[in-house]
Design an enzyme around this catalytic site. Structure first.
Site, PDB file in Angstrom:
ATOM      1  N   LYS A  61       1.039  -0.826   0.460  1.00  0.00           N
ATOM      2  CA  LYS A  61       0.140   0.064   0.291  1.00  0.00           C
ATOM      3  C   LYS A  61       0.606   0.678  -0.039  1.00  0.00           C
ATOM      4  O   LYS A  61       0.772   2.098  -0.779  1.00  0.00           O
ATOM      5  CB  LYS A  61      -0.800  -0.030   1.411  1.00  0.00           C
ATOM      6  CG  LYS A  61      -1.641  -1.363   1.151  1.00  0.00           C
ATOM      7  CD  LYS A  61      -2.783  -1.769   2.311  1.00  0.00           C
ATOM      8  CE  LYS A  61      -3.671  -2.223   2.375  1.00  0.00           C
ATOM      9  NZ  LYS A  61      -4.868  -2.817   3.494  1.00  0.00           N
TER      10      LYS A  61
ATOM     11  N   GLN B 119      -4.653  -1.622   9.750  1.00  0.00           N
ATOM     12  CA  GLN B 119      -4.310  -2.438   9.632  1.00  0.00           C
ATOM     13  C   GLN B 119      -5.461  -3.707  10.240  1.00  0.00           C
ATOM     14  O   GLN B 119      -4.980  -3.806  10.965  1.00  0.00           O
ATOM     15  CB  GLN B 119      -3.706  -3.188   8.900  1.00  0.00           C
ATOM     16  CG  GLN B 119      -3.312  -4.752   7.801  1.00  0.00           C
ATOM     17  CD  GLN B 119      -3.900  -4.270   6.862  1.00  0.00           C
ATOM     18  OE1 GLN B 119      -2.877  -3.531   5.591  1.00  0.00           O
ATOM     19  NE2 GLN B 119      -3.848  -5.256   6.472  1.00  0.00           N
TER      20      GLN B 119
ATOM     21  N   ASP C 110     -11.499   2.796   4.327  1.00  0.00           N
ATOM     22  CA  ASP C 110     -11.609   1.191   3.538  1.00  0.00           C
ATOM     23  C   ASP C 110     -13.283   1.111   3.345  1.00  0.00           C
ATOM     24  O   ASP C 110     -13.293  -0.118   3.789  1.00  0.00           O
ATOM     25  CB  ASP C 110     -11.358   0.417   5.028  1.00  0.00           C
ATOM     26  CG  ASP C 110      -9.751  -0.406   5.046  1.00  0.00           C
ATOM     27  OD1 ASP C 110      -9.623  -0.493   3.909  1.00  0.00           O
ATOM     28  OD2 ASP C 110      -9.179  -0.613   5.932  1.00  0.00           O
TER      29      ASP C 110
END
Ligand code: NDP
Length: 302
Positions: free
Chosen positions: A49, A93, A116
């Site tokens: 990422k 995460q 997200d």
């Protein structure tokens, strides 16, 4: 023989469309990625990422609090990121190490920075088809379908898997794209029969090569979201019909992955198929970048 729906072409298109949008922003978009503890798989995801951010000219910050951080300390860290004007996107995460309260942590992220798309506010916005940040993996699937001119209107889509981050938002997006949608899960009775109704069959269960010829209506579009690492040589031999390259890869210690579909059956019976690896998985980071740019545009009122 199914047409392969490669993720790379779509990913490259999406990333190249983002570049001029990034260049025209008054300030670089900023993404903060929070990785708690040391989970090797998560470290690889986060590295990829951050790398993509650099390639696109997105400012990224990688925060690595220790696994001993408390939920309250993590909430305070997110509060600081929420308040920072130069940070447009915040990603925590998952999975978080136990005993951290993942639900509370995800809800602390400002919905406008929730790249997200997991915050309940954004889940609600998706549910009523209002603008908002959408979960990356199902968004990537929609891009693959759209950019390969795969019709969804009026078609029967069956989504196998009902998680909050993949299956449910996937079903919602297909519904908003005018498909007739059925959601299946581990308690569904006669899953093969349900799946055989599908014009578009989506596997999001996390079970290696579980969906086989008995689940597939000939000519269906097959979307494989699952990413499953194979653990035994026997599995590799069985699923890939003794493919020498796969067996050699396994023997040399490389990661051999398969999706939720049996790849041979999917290729033989589907009209189109997203391969694993090389399909949907390649889109997830691109859609994260897309969400980060969209969040930056909204916050910079572009
Ligand atoms: P979860 O484990 O959270 O959810 C799995 C879902 O599959 C559940 O709804 C479960 O049903 C259902 N399920 C499990 N076994 C069966 C079965 N035998 N028959 C029918 N349904 C079943 O997984 P995620 O949604 O997080 O992920 C799904 C897959 O997608 C995984 O392989 C994951 O690695 C992959 N993934 C890929 C991404 C990408 O970038 N391509 C990103 C995110 C995930 P129930 O609810 O009844 O338990």
């Amino acid at each position: 023989m199914a047409k392969l729906l490669e993720g790379k072409t779509v990913r490259d298109q999406i990333l190249s469309e983002l570049r001029p949008r990034i260049a025209s922003l008054p300030r670089k978009p900023g993404l903060a990625v929070v990785l708690v503890g040391h989970d090797p798989a998560s470290e690889i995801y986060v590295r990829n990422k951050v790398k993509t951010c650099h390639e696109l000219g997105i400012h990224s910050e990688h925060l690595t609090p220790p696994a001993t951080i408390t939920t309250d300390e993590l909430l305070a860290l997110i509060g600081e990121l929420n308040a920072r004007p130069d940070i447009d996107g915040i990603l925590v995460q998952s999975p978080l190490p136990k005993p951290l309260d993942e639900g509370r942590v995800l809800q602390e992220i400002s919905p406008d920075k929730d790249v997200d798309g997991f915050h309940p506010i954004n889940a609600g916005r998706l549910s009523i088809n209002a603008p908002g940040l959408r979960p990356c993996t199902p968004s990537g699937v929609m891009e693959i379908l759209k950019r390969n001119a795969i019709e969804t209107t009026g078609r029967h889509a069956v989504v196998v898997g009902r998680s909050d981050i993949v299956g449910k938002p996937m079903a919602m997006m297909l519904l908003h794209a005018n498909a007739t949608v059925t959601i299946c899960h581990s308690k569904t009775l006669d899953l093969p029969a349900m799946c055989r109704h599908a014009d578009i069959l989506v596997g999001a269960i996390g079970r290696p090569a579980y969906l086989t010829r008995e689940h597939i209506k000939p000519g269906a579009v097959l979307v494989d979201i699952g990413i499953n690492q194979l653990k035994t040589r026997d599995e590799v031999a069985r699923i890939f019909a003794n493919d020498e390259k796969k067996l050699m890869a396994f023997d040399s210690g490389s990661r051999v992955v398969v999706g939720d579909f049996h790849p041979g059956d999917a290729m033989e019976l589907g009209s189109a198929f997203t391969p694993v690896p090389g399909g949907v998985g390649l889109l997830t980071i691109a859609m994260l970048m897309s969400n980060t740019v969209a969040a930056a545009e909204a916050r910079q009122k572009v």
